[in-house]
Scaffold this motif. Structure first.
Motif, PDB file in Angstrom:
ATOM      1  N   UNK A 127       8.730  86.920  38.844  1.00 55.25           N
ATOM      2  CA  UNK A 127       9.785  87.915  38.648  1.00 55.25           C
ATOM      3  C   UNK A 127      10.932  87.475  37.753  1.00 55.25           C
ATOM      4  N   UNK A 128      11.007  86.202  37.389  1.00 53.00           N
ATOM      5  CA  UNK A 128      12.185  85.697  36.695  1.00 53.00           C
ATOM      6  C   UNK A 128      11.825  84.813  35.506  1.00 53.00           C
ATOM      7  N   UNK A 129      12.833  84.538  34.675  1.00 51.40           N
ATOM      8  CA  UNK A 129      12.713  83.613  33.556  1.00 51.40           C
ATOM      9  C   UNK A 129      13.940  82.711  33.535  1.00 51.40           C
ATOM     10  N   UNK A 130      13.840  81.623  32.853  1.00 50.73           N
ATOM     11  CA  UNK A 130      14.940  80.705  32.531  1.00 50.73           C
ATOM     12  C   UNK A 130      15.935  80.515  33.664  1.00 50.73           C
ATOM     13  N   UNK A 131      17.175  80.960  33.513  1.00 56.01           N
ATOM     14  CA  UNK A 131      18.189  80.685  34.539  1.00 56.01           C
ATOM     15  C   UNK A 131      17.751  81.185  35.904  1.00 56.01           C
ATOM     16  N   UNK A 132      17.041  82.308  35.941  1.00 56.02           N
ATOM     17  CA  UNK A 132      16.549  82.816  37.210  1.00 56.02           C
ATOM     18  C   UNK A 132      15.571  81.867  37.867  1.00 56.02           C
ATOM     19  N   UNK A 133      14.706  81.244  37.069  1.00 57.59           N
ATOM     20  CA  UNK A 133      13.745  80.261  37.593  1.00 57.59           C
ATOM     21  C   UNK A 133      14.459  78.960  37.937  1.00 57.59           C
ATOM     22  N   UNK A 134      15.387  78.535  37.092  1.00 52.26           N
ATOM     23  CA  UNK A 134      16.077  77.271  37.360  1.00 52.26           C
ATOM     24  C   UNK A 134      16.829  77.333  38.690  1.00 52.26           C
ATOM     25  N   UNK A 135      17.381  78.500  39.021  1.00 54.03           N
ATOM     26  CA  UNK A 135      18.067  78.643  40.300  1.00 54.03           C
ATOM     27  C   UNK A 135      17.124  78.432  41.469  1.00 54.03           C
ATOM     28  N   UNK A 136      15.907  78.950  41.345  1.00 53.68           N
ATOM     29  CA  UNK A 136      14.911  78.769  42.401  1.00 53.68           C
ATOM     30  C   UNK A 136      14.551  77.294  42.552  1.00 53.68           C
ATOM     31  N   UNK A 137      14.377  76.598  41.448  1.00 51.72           N
ATOM     32  CA  UNK A 137      14.039  75.176  41.493  1.00 51.72           C
ATOM     33  C   UNK A 137      15.180  74.367  42.084  1.00 51.72           C
ATOM     34  N   UNK A 150      15.281  74.847  45.915  1.00 54.63           N
ATOM     35  CA  UNK A 150      14.148  74.158  46.539  1.00 54.63           C
ATOM     36  C   UNK A 150      14.376  72.653  46.581  1.00 54.63           C
ATOM     37  N   UNK A 151      14.887  72.098  45.489  1.00 52.55           N
ATOM     38  CA  UNK A 151      15.137  70.656  45.447  1.00 52.55           C
ATOM     39  C   UNK A 151      16.221  70.250  46.441  1.00 52.55           C
ATOM     40  N   UNK A 152      17.293  71.044  46.533  1.00 47.04           N
ATOM     41  CA  UNK A 152      18.348  70.728  47.502  1.00 47.04           C
ATOM     42  C   UNK A 152      17.837  70.871  48.932  1.00 47.04           C
ATOM     43  N   UNK A 153      16.985  71.863  49.167  1.00 48.14           N
ATOM     44  CA  UNK A 153      16.429  72.052  50.503  1.00 48.14           C
ATOM     45  C   UNK A 153      15.561  70.874  50.906  1.00 48.14           C
ATOM     46  N   UNK A 154      14.839  70.327  49.953  1.00 46.49           N
ATOM     47  CA  UNK A 154      14.042  69.129  50.203  1.00 46.49           C
ATOM     48  C   UNK A 154      14.934  67.938  50.547  1.00 46.49           C
ATOM     49  N   UNK A 155      15.951  67.724  49.747  1.00 48.17           N
ATOM     50  CA  UNK A 155      16.831  66.575  49.963  1.00 48.17           C
ATOM     51  C   UNK A 155      17.630  66.702  51.247  1.00 48.17           C
ATOM     52  N   UNK A 156      17.985  67.929  51.630  1.00 48.99           N
ATOM     53  CA  UNK A 156      18.810  68.126  52.823  1.00 48.99           C
ATOM     54  C   UNK A 156      18.111  67.652  54.090  1.00 48.99           C
ATOM     55  N   UNK A 157      16.789  67.553  54.069  1.00 51.05           N
ATOM     56  CA  UNK A 157      16.057  67.098  55.246  1.00 51.05           C
ATOM     57  C   UNK A 157      16.025  65.587  55.372  1.00 51.05           C
ATOM     58  N   UNK A 174      19.440  68.477  43.484  1.00 54.11           N
ATOM     59  CA  UNK A 174      19.312  69.787  42.868  1.00 54.11           C
ATOM     60  C   UNK A 174      19.511  69.749  41.369  1.00 54.11           C
ATOM     61  N   UNK A 175      20.533  69.057  40.930  1.00 57.87           N
ATOM     62  CA  UNK A 175      20.809  68.961  39.491  1.00 57.87           C
ATOM     63  C   UNK A 175      19.696  68.240  38.744  1.00 57.87           C
TER      64      UNK A 175
END
Length: 448
Positions: free
Chosen positions: A284-294, A297-304, A316-317
């Motif tokens: 459903x998304x491109x560029x900034x829309x996809x980067x936000x999803x990534x 997800x990365x922050x959610x992984x690290x938060x655990x 996340x960055x």
């Protein structure tokens, strides 16, 4: 009934902004539209100020098609393919997976609590939220928003979200009106992602995501980019074409709200979480829309697995193209929070830089999320209350911040968790009134 977010005369005003951001030449289309009597003003609910005449409807459809036919110019630093994004990664942190059921349960409940907090005031601008809270003695916000104490003249000026207020204000929550977390698209997508991984494994494809939507996602519970992608699927298109055809919302927040689960199944591996998020977002998304999803997800992984919010934000960055518009937004949010003397001053500056964009666009929302996490040091209550009080997409931002801070802490304070009764209400077939305890256990089973 006139269905919003899909009418060409409504979409065109949004598309002219998005196409310009992505580097397309929109000048001829803009002037042709204005000459015909069209408007460039778009409302918060998807409808534009353009009269819904058959002539303007047909012209808008033709102009949308013309913009679709223009190839999307290459934008330096913003790759469209996953390999290109991954090539820009530097120092993505990796930790030994630590499977922690308490943190997973906290993440689910924290996501729900943050979402519920923001639901009644979704679509209300920042100044309206502040007036509501100040008029009722709830400023600064410290808990679920109470409605009974808000003066009638204030709610007439700033009406509650009509769909959410009856179930998400403090009073119906305390009374158990919904008998759990009220249904919301932010949690629907998290549940669909879990069911997708249970069925297909973490190596699922974008086509698998699309099929899951068609099988399980009610069409009336999709909005903006997801509504367009859903329509494109029904017309026979496949990803990534579903994100590109007639979709002016392809850099809005929709994909960013769908990807927490991919972090939860890859604890300590932001790289793997981001790769899953890319495949999901590409529907459903491109560029900034996809980067936000990534990013989420990365922050959610690290938060655990992390011990502090800075490590989470760093993770996340690390998966975001470093010179992209999205990276600028989240680094702006974080930097402003580090230097700001007050939360309201930080938000003022974010609005000065990103406030001209639609309240559902990914950039202002990501900046607010990053700022809230940084400014409040990952504290659950302070962070979710701050990000909801700041406006924009209040329930989605509350959900993201709530999930990350709760996972980091490993618990949600009881006065936030208790009204949700450990239960999720959902419109996903066969899953209504599932407990967060069960969801956490199922997430643990599919974790790598």
């Amino acid at each position: 009934m006139r269905l919003s977010w899909v009418q060409p005369e409504d979409l065109l005003s949004h598309e002219l902004v998005t196409a310009r951001d992505l580097g397309k030449d929109v000048s001829k289309v803009t002037w042709r539209w204005l000459d015909a009597g069209g408007s460039l003003t778009a409302g918060s609910s998807g409808a534009s100020a353009t009269p819904a005449t058959p002539e303007l409807h047909a012209l808008a459809e033709k102009l949308m098609a013309a913009l679709d036919e223009q190839p999307m110019p290459v934008r330096p630093g913003e790759p469209d393919d996953f390999a290109g994004v991954k090539a820009l990664w530097r120092n993505v942190p990796r930790q030994q997976p630590r499977h922690d059921l308490e943190r997973l349960h906290a993440a689910w409940v924290g996501r729900a609590a943050g979402c519920v907090l923001g639901k009644p005031v979704e679509k209300i601008p920042r100044e309206g939220i502040r007036e509501i809270l100040q008029s009722s003695g709830q400023w600064p916000l410290t808990g679920y928003i109470a409605g009974d104490s808000v003066p009638d003249e204030v709610t007439r000026r700033w009406p509650w979200n009509r769909r959410s207020a009856p179930t998400s204000l403090a009073e119906p929550l305390a009374a158990g009106v919904s008998d759990g977390m009220p249904e919301d698209d932010d949690l629907n997508y998290t549940l669909i992602a879990l069911r997708l991984v249970e069925r297909c494994g973490p190596g699922f494809t974008a086509d698998d995501v699309a099929q899951a939507w068609l099988d399980e996602l009610p069409g009336g519970r999709v909005f903006t980019a997801e509504r367009i992608a859903y329509r494109n699927l029904l017309l026979g298109h496949t990803p990534p074409e579903t994100a590109l055809r007639g979709n002016p919302f392809r850099e809005w927040i929709g994909a960013q709200i769908r990807t927490d689960l991919y972090g939860w199944i890859h604890p300590g591996r932001p790289d793997l979480a981001a790769e899953c998020a890319y495949r999901d977002a590409s529907v459903s998304h491109v560029r900034a829309g996809i980067y936000g999803a990534m990013w989420v997800a990365a922050m959610s992984s690290a938060a655990l697995t992390a011990d502090n919010i800075d490590d989470v934000l760093d993770a996340g960055e690390s998966v975001v193209p470093p010179v992209s518009r999205f990276a600028n937004a989240i680094m702006d949010g974080r930097d402003l929070a580090t230097r700001g003397d007050s939360w309201e001053g930080v938000v003022d500056e974010i609005y000065a830089r990103y406030g001209k964009r639609h309240w559902v666009h990914v950039l202002p929302n990501a900046a607010l999320v990053a700022a809230a996490l940084e400014y409040h040091g990952g504290d659950f209550a302070a962070s979710v209350c701050a990000v909801v009080s700041a406006g924009c997409d209040t329930d989605s931002n509350g959900a993201t911040v709530g999930a990350i801070t709760a996972a980091l802490a490993g618990a949600v304070p009881d006065h936030w968790a208790a009204p949700l009764r450990d239960t999720l209400r959902t419109s996903i077939p066969g899953s209504d009134k599932v407990t967060f305890t069960e969801l956490a256990e199922r997430t643990m089973k599919v974790s790598t």
